[in-house]
Scaffold this motif. Structure first.
Motif, mmCIF file in Angstrom:
data_model
loop_
_atom_site.group_PDB
_atom_site.id
_atom_site.type_symbol
_atom_site.label_atom_id
_atom_site.label_comp_id
_atom_site.label_asym_id
_atom_site.label_seq_id
_atom_site.Cartn_x
_atom_site.Cartn_y
_atom_site.Cartn_z
ATOM 1 N N GLY A 1 15.608 -12.198 26.040
ATOM 2 C CA GLY A 1 14.287 -11.237 25.747
ATOM 3 C C GLY A 1 12.922 -11.967 26.447
ATOM 4 O O GLY A 1 12.086 -11.511 25.626
ATOM 5 N N PHE B 1 18.970 -10.783 35.001
ATOM 6 C CA PHE B 1 18.849 -9.559 34.257
ATOM 7 C C PHE B 1 19.676 -9.993 33.012
ATOM 8 O O PHE B 1 19.013 -9.773 31.815
ATOM 9 C CB PHE B 1 19.223 -8.382 34.925
ATOM 10 N N ILE C 1 6.442 -11.380 32.790
ATOM 11 C CA ILE C 1 6.649 -11.911 31.400
ATOM 12 C C ILE C 1 5.267 -12.349 30.607
ATOM 13 O O ILE C 1 4.314 -12.061 31.082
ATOM 14 C CB ILE C 1 7.404 -13.370 31.899
ATOM 15 N N VAL D 1 11.006 -19.262 31.379
ATOM 16 C CA VAL D 1 11.729 -18.557 32.198
ATOM 17 C C VAL D 1 12.368 -19.103 33.588
ATOM 18 O O VAL D 1 13.152 -19.057 33.982
ATOM 19 C CB VAL D 1 10.777 -17.198 32.578
ATOM 20 N N CYS E 1 11.508 -11.478 29.342
ATOM 21 C CA CYS E 1 10.654 -10.666 30.538
ATOM 22 C C CYS E 1 10.808 -9.285 30.145
ATOM 23 O O CYS E 1 11.610 -8.593 29.541
ATOM 24 C CB CYS E 1 11.463 -11.058 31.936
ATOM 25 N N TYR E 2 9.605 -8.516 30.925
ATOM 26 C CA TYR E 2 9.525 -7.056 30.854
ATOM 27 C C TYR E 2 10.474 -6.375 31.947
ATOM 28 O O TYR E 2 10.897 -5.422 31.963
ATOM 29 C CB TYR E 2 8.257 -6.746 31.128
ATOM 30 N N SER E 3 10.522 -7.262 33.151
ATOM 31 C CA SER E 3 11.406 -7.000 34.229
ATOM 32 C C SER E 3 11.969 -8.272 34.863
ATOM 33 O O SER E 3 10.994 -9.190 35.011
ATOM 34 C CB SER E 3 10.513 -5.924 34.994
ATOM 35 N N ILE E 4 12.787 -7.995 35.781
ATOM 36 C CA ILE E 4 13.199 -9.092 36.426
ATOM 37 C C ILE E 4 14.094 -8.662 37.730
ATOM 38 O O ILE E 4 14.828 -7.709 37.306
ATOM 39 C CB ILE E 4 13.827 -10.393 35.734
ATOM 40 N N ARG F 1 16.333 -11.258 30.625
ATOM 41 C CA ARG F 1 16.138 -10.076 29.655
ATOM 42 C C ARG F 1 16.836 -9.798 28.499
ATOM 43 O O ARG F 1 16.250 -9.789 27.422
ATOM 44 C CB ARG F 1 15.973 -8.947 30.710
ATOM 45 N N GLU F 2 18.258 -9.721 28.682
ATOM 46 C CA GLU F 2 19.222 -9.199 27.707
ATOM 47 C C GLU F 2 19.351 -10.031 26.677
ATOM 48 O O GLU F 2 19.432 -9.893 25.555
ATOM 49 C CB GLU F 2 20.339 -8.591 28.450
ATOM 50 N N ALA G 1 9.137 -11.648 38.391
ATOM 51 C CA ALA G 1 9.613 -11.272 36.961
ATOM 52 C C ALA G 1 7.966 -11.010 36.254
ATOM 53 O O ALA G 1 7.104 -11.663 36.469
ATOM 54 C CB ALA G 1 10.038 -12.580 36.277
#
Length: 404
Positions: free
Chosen positions: A286, A278, A308, A316, A288-291, A282-283, A306
């Protein structure tokens, strides 16, 4: 935690007394071995159960009876755990309606009326619709397809079976299968509530007192690595947001020690918002929308999911693979301690609802673990950095599936 009684051959009552809730809750779990040729039959049996019974021949008649029992809750579903496909019958009603509730369950299980005729056709149509509609839930579909691509026995079979198998089912075939399921399948009855143990035991001894034989006890098997290199699959459906699923095997048996280690490892890798993936994917990037990642305890697998952009797959997967290798080479005491604290807190909520109490009890029973939630949480706290690192070193990417 549960008092356990064998009330007939292969039929077990698990009793947990509590006055915490205003309800009595019963869950009946009927086990069938997960096989491609039988999966749709078991799923159809569940559909038939909730379609109507001798005293309540329609879903409307069932609903009327449930309302008479002060709004009792009833459902039948299919769940998949390890090598088992389970019919899960859930019934919850206010205290004081135990006998009526048990009689309702008896009707549902032993006197279904839609194993033939138009009711059978409707139940079959509903099952086929449910099987096909999995494709509409892209996350669920991606996980199912990833498992299929693993080509690894029970794990690769969809929980509801296959539409073509369901379409071919005939009433006589289903009647024979249904009778065999009730005669030979392991049945676990879970009760959570304030009703006296002797009352509950006598009632369910009577309910499940039919002759049983040739009980089928299902052996669990861990999933062994199948491919030398990770199998990669891309399925195109014209989506803007891709669904990436990566399955990592360990090749280990589902012992308590191994389960404890992989739970802590998973928490570090992708089990929460503070996890490694995460943070990196993600952080920081940037991408992915979710993982996140989850553990299949029965098969000792870790699955990374994920959401993406369709053009970011290689970036990813590269970060994920690199992160896994970094974990193998070095895990800190701080990471393990934080992970253990996060997981341990989850077991504090087991007693919040009757359903979570039953789910914990049944899952642990299948795994051969007798710990209470508090005891299991303490075991998690005792996991060492060395044990987590050793489990990490066994991770092997089996399948990389991308739906886009």
């Amino acid at each position: 935690m549960f008092k356990i009684f064998e009330i007939n051959e292969g039929v077990y009552l698990h009793y947990y007394k509590t006055g915490k809730f205003k309800t009595n809750t019963t869950a009946v779990l009927i086990s069938a071995e997960m096989k491609a040729e039988n999966a749709a039959k078991t799923a159809l049996a569940a559909q038939v159960m909730k379609s109507g019974a001798r005293k309540y021949p329609s879903q409307r008649a069932m609903a009327v009876k449930l309302e008479e029992m002060n709004g009792a809750v009833f459902d039948v579903s299919i769940i998949k755990k390890g090598n088992r496909q389970l019919i899960y019958i859930f019934f919850e009603s206010v205290a004081g309606t135990f006998n009526d509730g048990a009689d309702f369950i008896k009707e549902v299980i032993f006197y279904p009326v839609h194993l033939s005729g138009s009711g059978f056709s409707k139940a079959k149509d509903r099952l086929i619709y449910e099987i096909k509609s999995v494709k509409d839930n892209k996350s669920e579909y991606a996980l199912e397809r990833m498992a299929e691509e693993m080509e690894n026995g029970a794990y690769s079979i969809p929980g509801l079976g296959y539409a073509e198998e369901a379409a071919a089912l005939k009433p006589q075939m289903m009647k024979r299968f249904y009778s065999s399921l009730l005669t030979t399948g392991i049945i676990d009855v879970y009760f959570v509530g304030s009703e006296d143990v002797n009352t509950v035991r006598k009632k369910y001894e009577s309910l499940f007192g039919r002759t049983r034989c040739n009980i089928k006890r299902i052996a669990e098997q861990s999933l062994k690595p199948k491919f030398k290199e990770a199998k990669t699959v891309k399925e195109e459906q014209g989506l803007n947001q891709g669904k990436l699923c990566m399955c990592y095997s360990t090749g280990e048996e589902a012992s308590k020690e191994n389960i404890l280690s992989i739970l802590v490892l998973n928490e570090i890798i992708g089990g929460s918002g503070g996890s490694l993936l995460f943070s990196k994917v993600r952080e920081k990037e940037g991408l992915c929308y979710s993982i996140g990642s989850t553990v299949n305890k029965h098969k000792m697998l870790m699955v990374i999911e994920a959401g993406i952009d369709k053009n970011d797959r290689s970036k990813v997967t590269g970060i994920i693979k690199k992160s896994i290798e970094e974990i193998k080479s070095g895990i800190t005491e701080e990471e393990v301690l934080k992970a253990k604290e996060n997981i341990s807190k989850n077991y504090d909520s087991v007693f919040d609802t009757p359903a979570s109490i039953i789910n914990y009890g049944f899952t642990m029973r299948l795994l051969g673990i007798t710990d209470t939630p508090k005891e299991f949480a303490e075991e998690i706290k005792a996991v060492t950095v060395k044990e987590v690192k050793e489990m990490a070193e066994k991770l092997k990417c089996e399948t990389e599936y991308f739906l886009v």
